[in-house]
Design a protein around this motif. Structure first.
Motif, mmCIF file in Angstrom:
data_model
loop_
_atom_site.group_PDB
_atom_site.id
_atom_site.type_symbol
_atom_site.label_atom_id
_atom_site.label_comp_id
_atom_site.label_asym_id
_atom_site.label_seq_id
_atom_site.Cartn_x
_atom_site.Cartn_y
_atom_site.Cartn_z
ATOM 1 N N ASP A 362 0.933 -1.129 0.027
ATOM 2 C CA ASP A 362 -0.154 0.079 0.083
ATOM 3 C C ASP A 362 0.888 1.124 -0.040
ATOM 4 N N ASN A 363 0.245 2.386 -0.312
ATOM 5 C CA ASN A 363 0.933 3.717 -0.065
ATOM 6 C C ASN A 363 -0.082 4.660 -0.012
ATOM 7 N N ALA A 364 0.404 5.965 0.034
ATOM 8 C CA ALA A 364 -0.478 7.269 0.129
ATOM 9 C C ALA A 364 0.438 8.184 -0.337
ATOM 10 N N LEU A 365 -0.196 9.236 -1.260
ATOM 11 C CA LEU A 365 0.535 10.446 -1.652
ATOM 12 C C LEU A 365 -0.212 11.683 -1.427
ATOM 13 N N THR A 366 0.627 12.594 -1.257
ATOM 14 C CA THR A 366 0.332 14.019 -1.339
ATOM 15 C C THR A 366 0.708 14.545 -2.559
ATOM 16 N N LEU A 367 -0.096 15.193 -3.485
ATOM 17 C CA LEU A 367 0.447 15.882 -4.793
ATOM 18 C C LEU A 367 0.587 17.169 -4.539
ATOM 19 N N TYR A 368 1.630 17.850 -5.130
ATOM 20 C CA TYR A 368 1.760 19.358 -4.938
ATOM 21 C C TYR A 368 2.088 20.086 -6.582
ATOM 22 N N TRP A 369 1.496 21.085 -6.859
ATOM 23 C CA TRP A 369 1.847 21.603 -7.908
ATOM 24 C C TRP A 369 2.058 23.385 -7.425
ATOM 25 N N ALA A 370 2.282 24.093 -8.736
ATOM 26 C CA ALA A 370 2.520 25.544 -8.408
ATOM 27 C C ALA A 370 1.491 26.239 -7.524
ATOM 28 N N ASP A 371 0.111 26.071 -7.803
ATOM 29 C CA ASP A 371 -0.807 26.478 -7.113
ATOM 30 C C ASP A 371 -1.852 25.630 -6.385
ATOM 31 N N GLY A 372 -1.681 24.442 -6.308
ATOM 32 C CA GLY A 372 -2.586 23.306 -5.755
ATOM 33 C C GLY A 372 -2.010 22.211 -4.866
ATOM 34 N N ALA A 374 -3.365 18.046 -3.663
ATOM 35 C CA ALA A 374 -4.547 17.124 -3.388
ATOM 36 C C ALA A 374 -3.835 15.879 -2.659
ATOM 37 N N GLU A 375 -4.797 15.459 -1.947
ATOM 38 C CA GLU A 375 -4.579 14.189 -1.154
ATOM 39 C C GLU A 375 -4.915 12.851 -2.015
ATOM 40 N N LEU A 376 -4.109 11.847 -2.029
ATOM 41 C CA LEU A 376 -4.629 10.486 -2.364
ATOM 42 C C LEU A 376 -4.245 9.492 -1.460
ATOM 43 N N PRO A 377 -5.389 9.197 -0.803
ATOM 44 C CA PRO A 377 -5.540 8.403 0.583
ATOM 45 C C PRO A 377 -4.662 6.949 0.424
ATOM 46 N N LEU A 388 -2.962 8.657 -9.374
ATOM 47 C CA LEU A 388 -2.234 9.623 -9.925
ATOM 48 C C LEU A 388 -2.043 9.823 -11.138
ATOM 49 N N VAL A 389 -2.066 8.868 -12.165
ATOM 50 C CA VAL A 389 -2.095 9.209 -13.556
ATOM 51 C C VAL A 389 -2.987 10.113 -14.084
ATOM 52 N N ALA A 390 -4.445 9.895 -13.519
ATOM 53 C CA ALA A 390 -5.436 10.893 -13.799
ATOM 54 C C ALA A 390 -5.349 12.275 -13.564
ATOM 55 N N ARG A 391 -4.475 12.534 -12.321
ATOM 56 C CA ARG A 391 -4.349 13.886 -11.681
ATOM 57 C C ARG A 391 -3.177 14.305 -12.731
#
Length: 401
Positions: A362-372, A374-377, A388-391
């Motif tokens: 299992d894993n969990a990710l937090t995505l960051y970009w310049a102005d935003g 998103a949490e992937l639980p 992740l690929v969808a984002r």
């Protein structure tokens, strides 16, 4: 996400994972899909057809020799009715028969007689999944146009741990729902790096890390499922090439991975750097095994390895860059700093430890970009890769059009 009025033919072959298909029918019906179930004789040893009939609201077919159903060529009617065929679980035996075009039961006959896209969700012992004969059958089916969903890695009913688990019902449902839309990365070329790097000390010893490569391989497979042409640069791992990946390049050291990625990036639209690349390497590599000397210390002088993401970012024209940041503490601050410092388009940050990250299913990710952000639980790495690929596809369209 909508499956309303979509016609799904669910094939169930013999295996303990057949119990999950009961939940899958319920989840498909929750989204108003029309579901009809076809079982192999072996599957009825694990789950009763009556169970699937109650869940789907439709009669369940098992035999090609059902006189009442076949009086009106029922198998051809079913083959024409289906918009998607999903076989879950797909056993090693069924994969072999489909790969060789056999049609000796109702389910295999339907798969050959239908023009509907065929999706296969394998489920078997990890050793069976890794067997060259099974992998050859998978390659054949892929060439024939079949789409593979999974398998996932983890603990199996037999007690083994490894690849071969059928994906969870919600993962299969979501993959089917996504299949009715335009593939998110259709026509795009995606480059993925995965796994660890090893830096040799001598012919026996090396410096490495605990990365298994599973997350990066899941990302490569998810990108292929999203319609991309995928090149995978893999460090030293014992993983089979994911279904749908067009090209795999195996490397060992950080320098080799740096060279392979930079060469392949010239033809890539998106680069996802999921590899755990070593930051340092020994300045000198001994040609012979270093011997232990009693009472003495071994001192290694380390040199910094080239930075793949920084090298790509420095180029005038480069792919959409997605980095990974695996951290044990201060995850958000380190990830956001890396995003800015290296000029990335997006970064995926994950906490290492506590059953997440390296050496975990299992894993969990937090995505960051310049102005935003998103949490992937927490979820399986296969499901997380799809999210992740969808984002990434969404941010790519926003940034590059």
């Amino acid at each position: 996400m909508s499956l309303a009025q979509r016609r799904i033919l669910l094939g169930v072959s013999g295996g303990i994972a057949a119990y999950k298909s009961c939940e899958l029918v319920r989840r498909l019906r929750d989204l108003d899909a029309e579901v009809r179930v076809v079982m192999t004789e072996g599957a009825t040893r694990f789950v009763s057809p009556t169970t699937f009939q109650a869940l789907s609201g439709q009669p369940v077919r098992v035999s090609l020799w059902d006189a009442q159903a076949e009086a009106a060529m029922g198998h051809i009617e079913l083959a024409r009715w289906a918009e998607r065929i999903l076989v879950a679980p797909a056993s090693a035996d069924l994969l072999a028969r489909l790969a060789h075009g056999l049609a000796d039961d109702l389910l295999s006959t339907l798969c050959l007689a239908s023009a509907a896209p065929l999706y296969l969700a394998p489920a078997m012992n990890q050793q069976m999944w890794a067997h060259p004969a099974v992998q050859a059958n998978i390659a054949t089916l892929h060439r024939h146009g079949a789409r593979f969903l999974g398998p996932a890695a983890g603990e199996q009913a037999c007690g083994d741990v490894g690849s071969g688990r059928m994906l969870e019902p919600h993962e299969l449902r979501d993959a089917l729902a996504a299949s009715f839309g335009e593939p998110l990365l259709a026509g795009r070329r995606v480059l993925v790096s995965a796994g660890p790097t090893y830096e040799d000390i001598d012919p026996v010893r090396f410096i490495g890390n605990r990365s298994s490569g599973k997350m990066g391989f899941a990302v490569a497979e998810a990108a292929a499922q999203a319609g991309a042409e995928v090149t995978l640069v893999a460090g030293p791992v014992g993983l089979a090439t994911p279904a749908g990946v067009a090209r795999r390049i195996d490397v060992r050291s950080a320098a080799q991975m740096h060279a392979a990625v930079l060469a392949a990036a010239a033809q890539a639209d998106i680069y996802i750097g999921a590899a755990a690349v070593g930051d340092y390497r020994p300045q000198e590599v001994s040609a012979q095994k270093l011997k232990k000397r009693d009472g003495s210390e071994l001192v290694l002088h380390l040199a910094e390895n080239p930075d793949i993401l920084a090298s790509l970012s420095a180029q005038t024209a480069h792919p959409f860059l997605v980095g990974f940041a695996a951290e044990t503490h201060d995850v958000a601050s380190y990830a956001q700093g890396k995003l800015r410092h290296k000029g990335l388009d997006m970064i995926a940050a994950n906490q290492v430890g506590g059953g997440l990250g390296f050496e975990s299913a299992d894993n969990a990710l937090t995505l960051y970009w310049a102005d935003g952000a998103a949490e992937l639980p927490r979820t399986s790495k296969a499901e997380l890769a799809r999210q992740l690929v969808a984002r990434v596809a969404e941010r790519y369209r926003t940034a590059r059009g």
